[in-house]
Design a protein around this motif. Sequence first.
Motif, PDB file in Angstrom:
ATOM      1  N   TYR A   1      41.454  47.661  28.858  1.00 35.27           N
ATOM      2  CA  TYR A   1      42.606  48.107  29.656  1.00 35.27           C
ATOM      3  C   TYR A   1      42.437  47.913  31.159  1.00 35.27           C
ATOM      4  CZ  TYR A   1      43.417  50.549  25.244  1.00 35.27           C
ATOM      5  OH  TYR A   1      43.589  50.860  23.932  1.00 35.27           O
ATOM      6  N   GLY A   2      41.226  47.523  31.582  1.00 35.91           N
ATOM      7  CA  GLY A   2      40.932  47.483  33.018  1.00 35.91           C
ATOM      8  C   GLY A   2      41.947  46.706  33.835  1.00 35.91           C
ATOM      9  N   ALA A   3      42.227  45.482  33.411  1.00 38.84           N
ATOM     10  CA  ALA A   3      43.129  44.634  34.191  1.00 38.84           C
ATOM     11  C   ALA A   3      44.515  45.267  34.309  1.00 38.84           C
ATOM     12  CB  ALA A   3      43.234  43.257  33.540  1.00 38.84           C
ATOM     13  N   ALA A   4      45.023  45.797  33.189  1.00 36.55           N
ATOM     14  CA  ALA A   4      46.351  46.413  33.209  1.00 36.55           C
ATOM     15  C   ALA A   4      46.377  47.612  34.161  1.00 36.55           C
ATOM     16  CB  ALA A   4      46.743  46.850  31.804  1.00 36.55           C
ATOM     17  N   LEU A   5      45.331  48.449  34.096  1.00 39.20           N
ATOM     18  CA  LEU A   5      45.303  49.657  34.928  1.00 39.20           C
ATOM     19  C   LEU A   5      45.218  49.311  36.410  1.00 39.20           C
ATOM     20  CD1 LEU A   5      42.912  51.852  32.748  1.00 39.20           C
ATOM     21  CD2 LEU A   5      45.338  52.293  33.190  1.00 39.20           C
ATOM     22  N   VAL A   6      44.333  48.377  36.757  1.00 40.88           N
ATOM     23  CA  VAL A   6      44.215  47.974  38.162  1.00 40.88           C
ATOM     24  C   VAL A   6      45.535  47.365  38.630  1.00 40.88           C
ATOM     25  CG1 VAL A   6      43.035  46.363  39.737  1.00 40.88           C
ATOM     26  CG2 VAL A   6      41.707  47.698  38.096  1.00 40.88           C
ATOM     27  N   GLY A   7      46.196  46.639  37.720  1.00 44.34           N
ATOM     28  CA  GLY A   7      47.504  46.066  38.031  1.00 44.34           C
ATOM     29  C   GLY A   7      48.533  47.142  38.365  1.00 44.34           C
ATOM     30  N   ILE A   8      48.558  48.211  37.560  1.00 46.41           N
ATOM     31  CA  ILE A   8      49.537  49.279  37.806  1.00 46.41           C
ATOM     32  C   ILE A   8      49.233  49.985  39.123  1.00 46.41           C
ATOM     33  CG2 ILE A   8      50.484  51.457  36.934  1.00 46.41           C
ATOM     34  CD1 ILE A   8      49.721  50.422  34.099  1.00 46.41           C
TER      35      ILE A   8
END
Length: 566
Positions: A552-559
């Motif tokens: 989920y890292g990329a999605a969370l940093v994106g948000i």
Amino acid sequence: MPTGSGKSLCYQIPSLVRQGTGIVVSPLIALMQDQVAALTQLGVRAAFLNSTLDADAARATERALLAGELDMLYVAPERLTTSRCLELLDRAQLALFAIDEAHCVSQWGHDFRPEYLQLSLLHERYPQIPRIALTATADPQTRTEIIARLGLGGARVFTSSFDRPNIRYTIVDKTDARAQLLRFIEDEHRGEAGIVYCLSRRKVDETAEWLQSKGVSALAYHAGMDTRSRTGHQARFQREEGLVMVATIAFGMGIDKPDVRFVAHLDLPKSVEGYYQETGRAGRDGASADAWMAYGLVDLVQQRRMIDMSDASDEYKRVSVAKLDALLGLCETAGCRRVRLLDYFGEASTPCGNCDTCLAPPETYDATSAAQKALSAIYRTGQRFGAVHLIDVLRGKAGPRITRWEHDKLSVFGIGEDVDETAWRGVFRQLVAMGFARVDHEAHGALRLTDASRPVLKGTQQVSMRRAVTRVRSTRRPLRSGSVPVADLSAADNTLLERLKAWRLTQSRTQSVPAFVILHDKTLAEIARQRPPDLTALHEIAGIGAAKLERYGAALVGIVGGRVGD
Ligand code: ZN
């Protein structure tokens, strides 16, 4: 170890470190799926075998076990003890056996499961495989029983503190329990998840319906419902936010929802263990939570009646009475509830500052004269009447029943008119709880004197009682924002948090797992507060391990960076 303190790690880590598969024996079929989903999210190779699997899925799991492709396998005890399952285990490489909810082996306990008794075969059949038994609720006697029945005589015992400091214990005098409950929910837990325990199925249905009519999102759960609506309600409670479950104790063991903000009892449980276990379902995430109970003479009468009228052996009844008495002691104490509760589990402590008696110490008074009047009223009316009638006599309240029995001609008629009804109810309840009077169930709940009442009537023994309080003042905690159990987020942080939650909801729907299996509220709130700019910073946040970072890292940093998450 108490609920939520990391008990599972005690067998999960050894299962990963040791060669072979860790076999986890758990009676909680409804939860195995979520437990396995949570482990899978963390990158652990876990599976379960229980009656909810179809034959193909079960065979696939069995093959994975034999091929050494599983770190952990959850099995229901009734399945484990079948010859088919034992023969399967004979052919697999086993890391350990973990027996969860081990107190189920105790025949005196409230969760007794006969199939647990057969687990003694594990040490006979697999003497070389390490075994660990775990429980969140066991008094010293139950612990001894677990060791004996599971053949763990040579084992080391690890007991951590039973304290759950984030739970606030409150026990109020029951006046109008339903209205008291509604006020409690509205004042302190509006829109939050909670459990309300009732004794009977009918009361569960009625209470749930009534709460709904008052605008509380309430569901019912009891063993009398058909399986589909029951499991449907449990799944909704587990997955959705802010629902109140009204239930009998059939709803229970192993509810794995971390954000239950309160557990309320409208009826008295049977024992301190039961009370501790049920209230322990609140606040597993460590944020503040409430254990609230309304308690009155009627509860005491009801529980004693259930014991007296049961077909159980005399020995079982004696144990049951002793367990109930310990709980009554907790209800009637003028001291710290937590000190009393922990003392029951053999743990010494000091007043906690986070229970009703610590926050608003109850007044005690010399109740010798009130006790004498009440006991005389029992005696003068022939030991044939219940508390309601006796209070009318004491308060000099005329009525057809009084006239019919000529109780207005007695010397005790009206001798207590200066004391109000609530206070008298408190006096009778405490007399029964202290053993000066007892309830005769064969005479429709009439109160009778006990031998212990003699010195009180003669004036050679003083009696101290708690003064009845009609409304326990609620000591407000700092207001929490929305449904988030973590305070002090700024408005901007809250907006980000809402976006993170919306993303989590999509994830939980796509993967068909509860939201907290993806990430806990606490973790999302920390992300909203700290706004990690990259994966390295995100990894620092509690709740983000390697597997979740990768997934989920990329999605969370994106948000966090203002880009829309997928
Ligand atoms: Zn306290």
